[in-house]
Enzyme design. Structure first.
Site, PDB file in Angstrom:
ATOM      1  N   ASP A  33       0.693  -1.191  -0.141  1.00 17.99           N
ATOM      2  CA  ASP A  33      -0.123  -0.013   0.015  1.00 17.99           C
ATOM      3  C   ASP A  33       0.937   1.403   0.174  1.00 17.99           C
ATOM      4  OD1 ASP A  33      -3.171   0.240   1.246  1.00 17.99           O
ATOM      5  OD2 ASP A  33      -2.021   2.073   0.808  1.00 17.99           O
ATOM      6  N   PHE A  82      -7.044  -4.362  -4.292  1.00 17.78           N
ATOM      7  CA  PHE A  82      -7.877  -3.400  -3.746  1.00 17.78           C
ATOM      8  C   PHE A  82      -7.398  -1.904  -4.065  1.00 17.78           C
ATOM      9  CE2 PHE A  82      -8.397  -6.944  -0.649  1.00 17.78           C
ATOM     10  CZ  PHE A  82      -9.894  -7.074  -1.026  1.00 17.78           C
ATOM     11  N   SER A 126     -17.150  -2.769  -9.151  1.00 15.04           N
ATOM     12  CA  SER A 126     -18.215  -2.390  -8.518  1.00 15.04           C
ATOM     13  C   SER A 126     -19.427  -2.541  -9.252  1.00 15.04           C
ATOM     14  CB  SER A 126     -17.541  -0.598  -8.437  1.00 15.04           C
ATOM     15  OG  SER A 126     -18.894   0.060  -8.221  1.00 15.04           O
ATOM     16  N   ALA A 127     -20.736  -2.081  -8.514  1.00 13.68           N
ATOM     17  CA  ALA A 127     -21.955  -2.202  -8.977  1.00 13.68           C
ATOM     18  C   ALA A 127     -21.895  -0.883 -10.013  1.00 13.68           C
ATOM     19  CB  ALA A 127     -23.108  -2.216  -8.169  1.00 13.68           C
ATOM     20  N   TYR A 150     -14.340   6.982 -13.023  1.00 11.96           N
ATOM     21  CA  TYR A 150     -14.237   5.956 -12.059  1.00 11.96           C
ATOM     22  C   TYR A 150     -14.707   4.810 -12.591  1.00 11.96           C
ATOM     23  CZ  TYR A 150     -15.015   3.090  -7.784  1.00 11.96           C
ATOM     24  OH  TYR A 150     -15.017   1.785  -7.206  1.00 11.96           O
ATOM     25  N   LYS A 154     -13.297   0.784 -14.018  1.00 14.57           N
ATOM     26  CA  LYS A 154     -13.591  -0.424 -13.313  1.00 14.57           C
ATOM     27  C   LYS A 154     -13.932  -1.234 -14.609  1.00 14.57           C
ATOM     28  CE  LYS A 154     -12.781  -0.037  -9.127  1.00 14.57           C
ATOM     29  NZ  LYS A 154     -11.909  -0.747  -8.308  1.00 14.57           N
ATOM     30  N   ARG A 232     -30.222   1.959  -1.825  1.00 16.40           N
ATOM     31  CA  ARG A 232     -29.239   1.028  -2.240  1.00 16.40           C
ATOM     32  C   ARG A 232     -28.980  -0.351  -1.468  1.00 16.40           C
ATOM     33  NH1 ARG A 232     -29.134   4.872  -5.117  1.00 16.40           N
ATOM     34  NH2 ARG A 232     -27.538   6.239  -5.663  1.00 16.40           N
ATOM     35  N   GLY A 296     -25.497  12.552 -11.583  1.00 17.29           N
ATOM     36  CA  GLY A 296     -25.202  11.165 -11.751  1.00 17.29           C
ATOM     37  C   GLY A 296     -25.706  10.138 -11.024  1.00 17.29           C
TER      38      GLY A 296
HETATM   39  P1  NAD Z   1      -9.646   2.769   0.525  1.00 15.10           P
HETATM   40  O1  NAD Z   1      -9.367   4.058  -0.195  1.00 15.10           O
HETATM   41  O2  NAD Z   1     -10.091   2.608   2.001  1.00 15.10           O
HETATM   42  O3  NAD Z   1      -8.417   1.664   0.111  1.00 15.10           O
HETATM   43  C1  NAD Z   1      -7.648   1.679  -0.854  1.00 15.10           C
HETATM   44  C2  NAD Z   1      -6.139   1.752  -0.507  1.00 15.10           C
HETATM   45  O4  NAD Z   1      -5.589   1.451  -1.938  1.00 15.10           O
HETATM   46  C3  NAD Z   1      -5.671   2.894   0.440  1.00 15.10           C
HETATM   47  O5  NAD Z   1      -4.921   2.042   1.442  1.00 15.10           O
HETATM   48  C4  NAD Z   1      -4.795   3.658  -0.347  1.00 15.10           C
HETATM   49  O6  NAD Z   1      -3.936   4.085   0.379  1.00 15.10           O
HETATM   50  C5  NAD Z   1      -4.140   2.534  -1.459  1.00 15.10           C
HETATM   51  N1  NAD Z   1      -3.845   2.914  -2.649  1.00 15.10           N
HETATM   52  C6  NAD Z   1      -4.520   3.626  -3.707  1.00 15.10           C
HETATM   53  N2  NAD Z   1      -3.620   3.852  -4.679  1.00 15.10           N
HETATM   54  C7  NAD Z   1      -2.330   3.071  -4.706  1.00 15.10           C
HETATM   55  C8  NAD Z   1      -1.272   2.598  -5.475  1.00 15.10           C
HETATM   56  N3  NAD Z   1      -1.235   3.194  -6.537  1.00 15.10           N
HETATM   57  N4  NAD Z   1      -0.522   1.856  -4.898  1.00 15.10           N
HETATM   58  C9  NAD Z   1      -0.631   1.382  -3.494  1.00 15.10           C
HETATM   59  N5  NAD Z   1      -1.665   1.424  -2.939  1.00 15.10           N
HETATM   60  C10 NAD Z   1      -2.715   2.366  -3.107  1.00 15.10           C
HETATM   61  O7  NAD Z   1     -10.740   2.266  -0.389  1.00 15.10           O
HETATM   62  P2  NAD Z   1     -11.790   0.755  -0.227  1.00 15.10           P
HETATM   63  O8  NAD Z   1     -13.209   1.426   0.252  1.00 15.10           O
HETATM   64  O9  NAD Z   1     -11.284  -0.146   0.636  1.00 15.10           O
HETATM   65  O10 NAD Z   1     -11.937   0.213  -1.556  1.00 15.10           O
HETATM   66  C11 NAD Z   1     -10.900  -0.588  -2.067  1.00 15.10           C
HETATM   67  C12 NAD Z   1     -11.247  -1.170  -3.606  1.00 15.10           C
HETATM   68  O11 NAD Z   1     -12.769  -1.481  -3.543  1.00 15.10           O
HETATM   69  C13 NAD Z   1     -11.184   0.036  -4.650  1.00 15.10           C
HETATM   70  O12 NAD Z   1     -10.544  -0.499  -5.631  1.00 15.10           O
HETATM   71  C14 NAD Z   1     -12.336   0.593  -5.005  1.00 15.10           C
HETATM   72  O13 NAD Z   1     -12.608   1.134  -6.002  1.00 15.10           O
HETATM   73  C15 NAD Z   1     -13.216  -0.702  -4.763  1.00 15.10           C
HETATM   74  N6  NAD Z   1     -14.807  -0.474  -4.330  1.00 15.10           N
HETATM   75  C16 NAD Z   1     -14.984   0.276  -3.227  1.00 15.10           C
HETATM   76  C17 NAD Z   1     -16.327   0.630  -2.881  1.00 15.10           C
HETATM   77  C18 NAD Z   1     -16.682   1.392  -1.742  1.00 15.10           C
HETATM   78  O14 NAD Z   1     -17.804   1.745  -1.734  1.00 15.10           O
HETATM   79  N7  NAD Z   1     -15.779   1.668  -0.747  1.00 15.10           N
HETATM   80  C19 NAD Z   1     -17.512   0.033  -3.650  1.00 15.10           C
HETATM   81  C20 NAD Z   1     -17.032  -0.553  -4.930  1.00 15.10           C
HETATM   82  C21 NAD Z   1     -15.603  -0.943  -5.239  1.00 15.10           C
HETATM   83  N1  UFG Z   2     -26.613  10.368  -0.208  1.00 11.74           N
HETATM   84  C1  UFG Z   2     -27.346  11.433   0.623  1.00 11.74           C
HETATM   85  N2  UFG Z   2     -26.574  12.331   1.116  1.00 11.74           N
HETATM   86  C2  UFG Z   2     -25.092  12.208   1.207  1.00 11.74           C
HETATM   87  C3  UFG Z   2     -24.612  11.101   0.585  1.00 11.74           C
HETATM   88  C4  UFG Z   2     -25.248  10.096  -0.237  1.00 11.74           C
HETATM   89  O1  UFG Z   2     -28.538  11.793   0.305  1.00 11.74           O
HETATM   90  O2  UFG Z   2     -24.425  13.143   1.959  1.00 11.74           O
HETATM   91  C5  UFG Z   2     -27.354   9.277  -0.835  1.00 11.74           C
HETATM   92  C6  UFG Z   2     -27.001   9.206  -2.395  1.00 11.74           C
HETATM   93  O3  UFG Z   2     -27.931  10.143  -2.943  1.00 11.74           O
HETATM   94  C7  UFG Z   2     -27.558   7.782  -2.528  1.00 11.74           C
HETATM   95  C8  UFG Z   2     -27.214   7.032  -1.250  1.00 11.74           C
HETATM   96  O4  UFG Z   2     -27.190   7.984  -0.312  1.00 11.74           O
HETATM   97  O5  UFG Z   2     -28.916   7.840  -2.737  1.00 11.74           O
HETATM   98  C9  UFG Z   2     -25.828   6.427  -1.340  1.00 11.74           C
HETATM   99  O6  UFG Z   2     -24.850   7.118  -1.835  1.00 11.74           O
HETATM  100  P1  UFG Z   2     -23.328   6.900  -1.513  1.00 11.74           P
HETATM  101  O7  UFG Z   2     -22.732   7.905  -1.942  1.00 11.74           O
HETATM  102  O8  UFG Z   2     -23.030   6.144  -0.026  1.00 11.74           O
HETATM  103  O9  UFG Z   2     -22.978   5.574  -2.513  1.00 11.74           O
HETATM  104  P2  UFG Z   2     -23.448   5.380  -4.030  1.00 11.74           P
HETATM  105  O10 UFG Z   2     -24.337   4.317  -4.214  1.00 11.74           O
HETATM  106  O11 UFG Z   2     -23.595   6.717  -4.672  1.00 11.74           O
HETATM  107  O12 UFG Z   2     -22.028   5.018  -4.630  1.00 11.74           O
HETATM  108  C10 UFG Z   2     -21.139   3.860  -3.877  1.00 11.74           C
HETATM  109  C11 UFG Z   2     -19.698   3.974  -3.940  1.00 11.74           C
HETATM  110  C12 UFG Z   2     -19.322   3.941  -5.496  1.00 11.74           C
HETATM  111  C13 UFG Z   2     -20.027   2.694  -5.879  1.00 11.74           C
HETATM  112  C14 UFG Z   2     -21.299   2.199  -5.648  1.00 11.74           C
HETATM  113  C15 UFG Z   2     -21.419   0.880  -6.129  1.00 11.74           C
HETATM  114  O13 UFG Z   2     -19.398   5.415  -3.770  1.00 11.74           O
HETATM  115  O14 UFG Z   2     -18.094   4.177  -5.587  1.00 11.74           O
HETATM  116  O15 UFG Z   2     -21.521   2.432  -4.260  1.00 11.74           O
HETATM  117  O16 UFG Z   2     -23.078   0.546  -5.679  1.00 11.74           O
HETATM  118  F1  UFG Z   2     -19.540   2.406  -7.143  1.00 11.74           F
END
Ligand code: NAD
Ligand code: UFG
Length: 340
Positions: A33, A82, A126-127, A150, A154, A232, A296
């Site tokens: 990381d 990740f 991701s979804a 983003y 993916k 969601r 979006g």
């Molecule tokens: P996060 O930011 O908490 O974790 C990602 C980690 O990757 C961090 O610790 C960061 O320091 C490290 N990182 C980033 N770029 C790097 C690089 N170039 N080299 C080495 N390390 C690097 O995010 P998360 O929520 O744990 O998400 C993990 C994965 O899941 C991501 O790929 C994200 O796109 C995917 N994902 C997350 C969500 C969500 O809602 N959290 C939803 C769908 C998919």
């Molecule tokens: N929302 C609010 N207020 C806020 C934040 C969010 O009303 O301050 C609402 C959004 O409009 C949405 C719901 O809460 O209806 C969930 O929003 P999030 O931002 O928590 O999550 P999203 O569904 O928009 O997106 C997340 C991740 C994306 C990922 C996706 C996969 O952020 O990276 O889930 O389903 F791709």
């Protein structure tokens, strides 16, 4: 020489929970990381939970020299990937940064794996790759699209993985499409620690409950959903972590695999339902104001979970009250630790 699972991004939110789940399933973990969105102190928290400190290399997945060293110094059985950037709005502002980190980074990692003859790869998709749903629940064969860099990054990596598998079918690849990960480890020791103002609903709600933020903005109450707010499929991060362990086991038991699977619960909750659940957990009143729709955003999204159940034997176990309880425990632990 003992063997390791390489977890890129393992000090991050989902990676840290998955590291614990892997250790508890008997695997040794090496984390790579660059700490761009996480702290090295997560390693201590992981060790406190599992009794085992993962090996750690601070480095970037785009750095071929670091990757060569990792695969030379360690025997790696599989890679869970990740590491990446994940903020939709930021990706619109800085598309090159997103393609560089998420696409170029993944290419570097896959090339290093190919050279080292490591062919088992679990990818965080991701979804968001489903775009605006044409039907619900979302099955894995739903048409794919993206509306921001983003999501496009993916989709691109998903396609690269399909091409790679077509070219050399001894790869074992899982493309895991996460729905909305929330909550924290039940110990309260690891969780999501967003920098600045949280983009996502649950961390924001938790900060309103502690008084860090004054009120939540509910982005739209005129969607075609039961209460008009966005719906969601929220999944507890420990369930998500267990889904990764199941996917790894499945891949390690296959001679050849390209698996694409949803990781969700199959149940959708609205913004206001989540707010109410968090109020019950925290015994506070969450102030909110209705704001315009966020550009979006889609109205509703939840997973069809059948394929995950059939292929992985995995099903999410935790409901929204547990998600809120664990998020709240973490929030209080984390918020109190941050105070001087
Ligand atoms: P996060 O930011 O908490 O974790 C990602 C980690 O990757 C961090 O610790 C960061 O320091 C490290 N990182 C980033 N770029 C790097 C690089 N170039 N080299 C080495 N390390 C690097 O995010 P998360 O929520 O744990 O998400 C993990 C994965 O899941 C991501 O790929 C994200 O796109 C995917 N994902 C997350 C969500 C969500 O809602 N959290 C939803 C769908 C998919
Ligand atoms: N929302 C609010 N207020 C806020 C934040 C969010 O009303 O301050 C609402 C959004 O409009 C949405 C719901 O809460 O209806 C969930 O929003 P999030 O931002 O928590 O999550 P999203 O569904 O928009 O997106 C997340 C991740 C994306 C990922 C996706 C996969 O952020 O990276 O889930 O389903 F791709």
């Amino acid at each position: 020489m003992s063997s390791f699972i390489l977890v890129t991004g393992g000090t991050g939110y989902i990676g840290s929970h998955t590291t614990v789940a892997l250790q508890q399933a008997g695997h040794q973990v090496l984390i790579l990381d660059n700490l761009s969105n996480s702290s090295v102190s997560v390693l201590d928290a992981i060790a406190a939970i599992s009794g085992q400190r993962p090996d750690f290399i601070e480095g970037d997945i785009r750095d071929a020299t670091v990757l060569a060293r990792v695969f030379c110094d360690y025997r790696i059985d599989a890679v869970m990937h990740f590491a990446g950037l994940k903020a939709v709005g930021e990706s619109v502002q800085f598309p090159l940064r997103y393609y560089d980190n998420n696409v170029h980074g993944s290419l570097q990692l896959l090339s290093a794996m190919q050279t080292a003859n490591v062919r088992t790869f679990i990818f965080s998709s991701s979804a968001t790759v489903y775009g605006d749903p044409q039907f619900l629940p979302l099955t894995e064969d739903h048409p794919l699209s993206s509306t921001n860099p983003y999501g496009h990054s993916k989709l691109m990596v998903e396609e690269i993985l399909a091409n790679l598998y077509q070219s050399e079918d001894y790869w074992r690849i899982a493309r895991l499409r996460y729905f909305n990960p929330v909550g924290a480890h039940s110990s309260g020791l690891i969780g999501e620690a967003p920098q600045g103002i949280p983009n996502n609903l649950m961390p924001f709600v938790a900060q309103v409950a502690t008084g860090t933020r004054e009120h939540l903005q509910v982005f739209g109450n005129d969607y075609d959903t039961p209460d008009g707010t966005g719906v969601r499929d929220y999944i507890h991060v420990q369930d998500l972590a267990d889904g990764h362990v199941a996917a790894l086991k499945h891949c390690l038991n296959s001679a050849s695999e390209l698996l694409t699977v949803n990781l969700g619960t199959g149940i959708g909750y609205s913004v206001l339902e989540m707010v109410k659940a968090f109020e019950r957990t925290s015994d506070t009143s969450i102030a909110y104001k209705i704001a315009p729709r966020r550009p979006g955003d889609i109205a509703a999204c939840w997973a069809d979970t059948l394929l995950a159940e059939q292929t992985l034997g995995w099903k999410a176990q935790k409901g929204i009250q547990e998600m809120c309880d664990d998020a709240w425990r973490w929030q209080r632990h984390f918020a109190s630790r941050e105070k001087p």
